[in-house]
Scaffold this motif. Sequence first.
Motif, PDB file in Angstrom:
ATOM      1  N   GLY A  13       0.783  -1.232   0.000  1.00 51.75           N
ATOM      2  CA  GLY A  13       0.000   0.000   0.000  1.00 51.75           C
ATOM      3  C   GLY A  13       0.813   1.278   0.000  1.00 51.75           C
ATOM      4  O   GLY A  13       0.284   2.345   0.292  1.00 51.75           O
ATOM      5  N   GLN A  14       2.090   1.190  -0.339  1.00 48.09           N
ATOM      6  CA  GLN A  14       2.962   2.371  -0.270  1.00 48.09           C
ATOM      7  C   GLN A  14       3.676   2.593  -1.604  1.00 48.09           C
ATOM      8  O   GLN A  14       4.898   2.551  -1.696  1.00 48.09           O
ATOM      9  N   HIS A  15       2.906   2.872  -2.640  1.00 47.73           N
ATOM     10  CA  HIS A  15       3.504   3.041  -3.966  1.00 47.73           C
ATOM     11  C   HIS A  15       4.470   4.224  -4.024  1.00 47.73           C
ATOM     12  O   HIS A  15       5.500   4.174  -4.690  1.00 47.73           O
ATOM     13  N   LEU A  16       4.157   5.289  -3.280  1.00 43.57           N
ATOM     14  CA  LEU A  16       5.035   6.459  -3.274  1.00 43.57           C
ATOM     15  C   LEU A  16       6.373   6.139  -2.610  1.00 43.57           C
ATOM     16  O   LEU A  16       7.433   6.541  -3.081  1.00 43.57           O
ATOM     17  N   VAL A  17       6.308   5.414  -1.504  1.00 48.38           N
ATOM     18  CA  VAL A  17       7.511   5.067  -0.754  1.00 48.38           C
ATOM     19  C   VAL A  17       8.458   4.248  -1.618  1.00 48.38           C
ATOM     20  O   VAL A  17       9.652   4.560  -1.736  1.00 48.38           O
ATOM     21  N   SER A  18       7.942   3.193  -2.233  1.00 45.00           N
ATOM     22  CA  SER A  18       8.773   2.319  -3.060  1.00 45.00           C
ATOM     23  C   SER A  18       9.460   3.102  -4.165  1.00 45.00           C
ATOM     24  O   SER A  18      10.672   2.975  -4.389  1.00 45.00           O
ATOM     25  N   LYS A  19       8.682   3.936  -4.835  1.00 47.65           N
ATOM     26  CA  LYS A  19       9.206   4.694  -5.967  1.00 47.65           C
ATOM     27  C   LYS A  19      10.297   5.668  -5.541  1.00 47.65           C
ATOM     28  O   LYS A  19      11.386   5.715  -6.115  1.00 47.65           O
ATOM     29  N   VAL A  20      10.016   6.453  -4.491  1.00 44.49           N
ATOM     30  CA  VAL A  20      10.937   7.513  -4.077  1.00 44.49           C
ATOM     31  C   VAL A  20      12.189   6.950  -3.413  1.00 44.49           C
ATOM     32  O   VAL A  20      13.308   7.394  -3.692  1.00 44.49           O
ATOM     33  N   VAL A  21      12.017   5.971  -2.519  1.00 44.98           N
ATOM     34  CA  VAL A  21      13.166   5.417  -1.796  1.00 44.98           C
ATOM     35  C   VAL A  21      14.152   4.766  -2.760  1.00 44.98           C
ATOM     36  O   VAL A  21      15.370   4.997  -2.673  1.00 44.98           O
ATOM     37  N   ILE A 205      16.800  18.534   3.776  1.00 42.75           N
ATOM     38  CA  ILE A 205      16.180  17.204   3.683  1.00 42.75           C
ATOM     39  C   ILE A 205      15.749  16.996   2.238  1.00 42.75           C
ATOM     40  O   ILE A 205      14.987  17.788   1.680  1.00 42.75           O
ATOM     41  N   ASP A 206      16.263  15.952   1.630  1.00 38.28           N
ATOM     42  CA  ASP A 206      16.059  15.750   0.194  1.00 38.28           C
ATOM     43  C   ASP A 206      14.637  15.313  -0.148  1.00 38.28           C
ATOM     44  O   ASP A 206      14.075  15.746  -1.144  1.00 38.28           O
ATOM     45  N   TYR A 207      14.075  14.435   0.679  1.00 40.94           N
ATOM     46  CA  TYR A 207      12.713  13.956   0.408  1.00 40.94           C
ATOM     47  C   TYR A 207      11.932  13.797   1.707  1.00 40.94           C
ATOM     48  O   TYR A 207      12.421  13.208   2.665  1.00 40.94           O
ATOM     49  N   PHE A 208      10.717  14.338   1.715  1.00 35.57           N
ATOM     50  CA  PHE A 208       9.746  14.029   2.760  1.00 35.57           C
ATOM     51  C   PHE A 208       8.857  12.941   2.165  1.00 35.57           C
ATOM     52  O   PHE A 208       8.143  13.174   1.192  1.00 35.57           O
ATOM     53  N   ILE A 209       8.929  11.746   2.742  1.00 38.15           N
ATOM     54  CA  ILE A 209       8.263  10.591   2.129  1.00 38.15           C
ATOM     55  C   ILE A 209       7.030  10.194   2.940  1.00 38.15           C
ATOM     56  O   ILE A 209       7.144   9.789   4.100  1.00 38.15           O
ATOM     57  N   PRO A 210       5.847  10.319   2.348  1.00 36.87           N
ATOM     58  CA  PRO A 210       4.611  10.012   3.070  1.00 36.87           C
ATOM     59  C   PRO A 210       4.236   8.538   3.018  1.00 36.87           C
ATOM     60  O   PRO A 210       4.207   7.927   1.956  1.00 36.87           O
ATOM     61  N   PHE A 211       3.970   7.971   4.194  1.00 33.01           N
ATOM     62  CA  PHE A 211       3.452   6.606   4.292  1.00 33.01           C
ATOM     63  C   PHE A 211       1.944   6.699   4.483  1.00 33.01           C
ATOM     64  O   PHE A 211       1.467   7.200   5.502  1.00 33.01           O
ATOM     65  N   LEU A 212       1.210   6.251   3.482  1.00 31.51           N
ATOM     66  CA  LEU A 212      -0.244   6.346   3.528  1.00 31.51           C
ATOM     67  C   LEU A 212      -0.811   5.391   4.577  1.00 31.51           C
ATOM     68  O   LEU A 212      -0.241   4.318   4.826  1.00 31.51           O
ATOM     69  N   PRO A 213      -1.937   5.764   5.197  1.00 29.64           N
ATOM     70  CA  PRO A 213      -2.570   4.837   6.154  1.00 29.64           C
ATOM     71  C   PRO A 213      -3.009   3.570   5.428  1.00 29.64           C
ATOM     72  O   PRO A 213      -3.407   3.617   4.267  1.00 29.64           O
ATOM     73  N   LEU A 214      -2.909   2.426   6.099  1.00 26.35           N
ATOM     74  CA  LEU A 214      -3.193   1.143   5.455  1.00 26.35           C
ATOM     75  C   LEU A 214      -4.669   0.773   5.529  1.00 26.35           C
ATOM     76  O   LEU A 214      -5.327   0.999   6.541  1.00 26.35           O
ATOM     77  N   GLU A 215      -5.161   0.191   4.470  1.00 25.96           N
ATOM     78  CA  GLU A 215      -6.552  -0.240   4.388  1.00 25.96           C
ATOM     79  C   GLU A 215      -6.673  -1.720   4.808  1.00 25.96           C
ATOM     80  O   GLU A 215      -5.674  -2.414   4.988  1.00 25.96           O
ATOM     81  N   TYR A 216      -7.920  -2.150   4.927  1.00 29.79           N
ATOM     82  CA  TYR A 216      -8.243  -3.531   5.315  1.00 29.79           C
ATOM     83  C   TYR A 216      -7.487  -4.539   4.447  1.00 29.79           C
ATOM     84  O   TYR A 216      -6.893  -5.497   4.948  1.00 29.79           O
ATOM     85  N   ARG A 217      -7.485  -4.327   3.133  1.00 30.50           N
ATOM     86  CA  ARG A 217      -6.828  -5.272   2.208  1.00 30.50           C
ATOM     87  C   ARG A 217      -5.322  -5.349   2.455  1.00 30.50           C
ATOM     88  O   ARG A 217      -4.710  -6.397   2.290  1.00 30.50           O
ATOM     89  N   HIS A 218      -4.726  -4.235   2.877  1.00 32.65           N
ATOM     90  CA  HIS A 218      -3.284  -4.232   3.138  1.00 32.65           C
ATOM     91  C   HIS A 218      -2.958  -5.002   4.425  1.00 32.65           C
ATOM     92  O   HIS A 218      -1.929  -5.678   4.511  1.00 32.65           O
ATOM     93  N   VAL A 219      -3.854  -4.881   5.398  1.00 31.58           N
ATOM     94  CA  VAL A 219      -3.663  -5.636   6.645  1.00 31.58           C
ATOM     95  C   VAL A 219      -3.683  -7.128   6.342  1.00 31.58           C
ATOM     96  O   VAL A 219      -2.855  -7.894   6.861  1.00 31.58           O
ATOM     97  N   LYS A 220      -4.595  -7.544   5.476  1.00 31.10           N
ATOM     98  CA  LYS A 220      -4.673  -8.960   5.107  1.00 31.10           C
ATOM     99  C   LYS A 220      -3.386  -9.414   4.414  1.00 31.10           C
ATOM    100  O   LYS A 220      -2.905 -10.534   4.640  1.00 31.10           O
ATOM    101  N   MET A 221      -2.806  -8.537   3.601  1.00 33.41           N
ATOM    102  CA  MET A 221      -1.537  -8.865   2.943  1.00 33.41           C
ATOM    103  C   MET A 221      -0.435  -9.077   3.985  1.00 33.41           C
ATOM    104  O   MET A 221       0.373 -10.005   3.871  1.00 33.41           O
TER     105      MET A 221
END
Length: 274
Positions: A13-21, A205-221
């Motif tokens: 559930g963290q498409h932004l994190v993966s891409k930026v990191v 600070i080069d990047y402020f990286i947002p971790f989105l709150p996780l949904e029900y489907r992500h908890v199951k993952m």
Amino acid sequence: AALQENLDRKLFGQHLVSKVVVKAVRGFLNNTNAKKPLALSLHGWTGTGKNFVSKIVAESIYKKGLQSKYVHQFVATLHFPHAHSINLYKDQLQSWIRGNVSVCPRSLFIFDEMDKMHAGLIDSIKPFLDYYELLDGVSYRQAIFIFLSNAGAEKITEVALDFWRNGRTREDIQLTDIQNALSVSVFNNKNSGFWHSTLIDRNLIDYFIPFLPLEYRHVKMCVRVEIESRGYTVDEDIVSRIADEMTYFPREERIYSDKGCKTVDAKLDYYYDF
């Protein structure tokens, strides 16, 4: 490659994190003439993956990961507990960073619980993050600094909810939709170690990286991966029951898990006789 693979396989559930990191770390490691250290600030609610990502970054650079002698972790409530000792902490922190970068230019420093750090303390490392070629004969340009904080989580949720209410998916959210508002929110948050910090003011600070709150489907993952990691066959009934036991917010919509995946491990112990 390992960094990308691990994030794709283990972070949900963290498409932004993966891409930026991946982009930031890979680009920095491949840059033979960096002008300053890499500084990443990870923001979001508990259980959304901030510690997990810093662990994966460490493992992708050092053979022993977090156990490497070149990786240094600071936890605000453990290492800097007393407000009256802030000047002592500043001296200790500067000395620690200076000494370790002298030994290994490619050192990694992780600062956890930035939202509990005393205001002004983190500014003591400003010289190390700046565009200096040498400071007292030491170059800090190959070092990496990662900051972890819950500060700004409300702003991230606000953006995510706006997208949801407008019928857009979380994957539609771009870094530009959040990053500026996030840095301003953290800078003006009195409960943040970055409150009116020169690190933000001077754009260090080069990047402020947002971790989105996780949904029900992500908890199951998260539950499935944890079951598999313990060597058990995934039981979808148990996966659903654990996800159902979590509490969700906002109160009416109940979209996001308020603990992310934080308590999955403990809940699994209840269902399996490990």
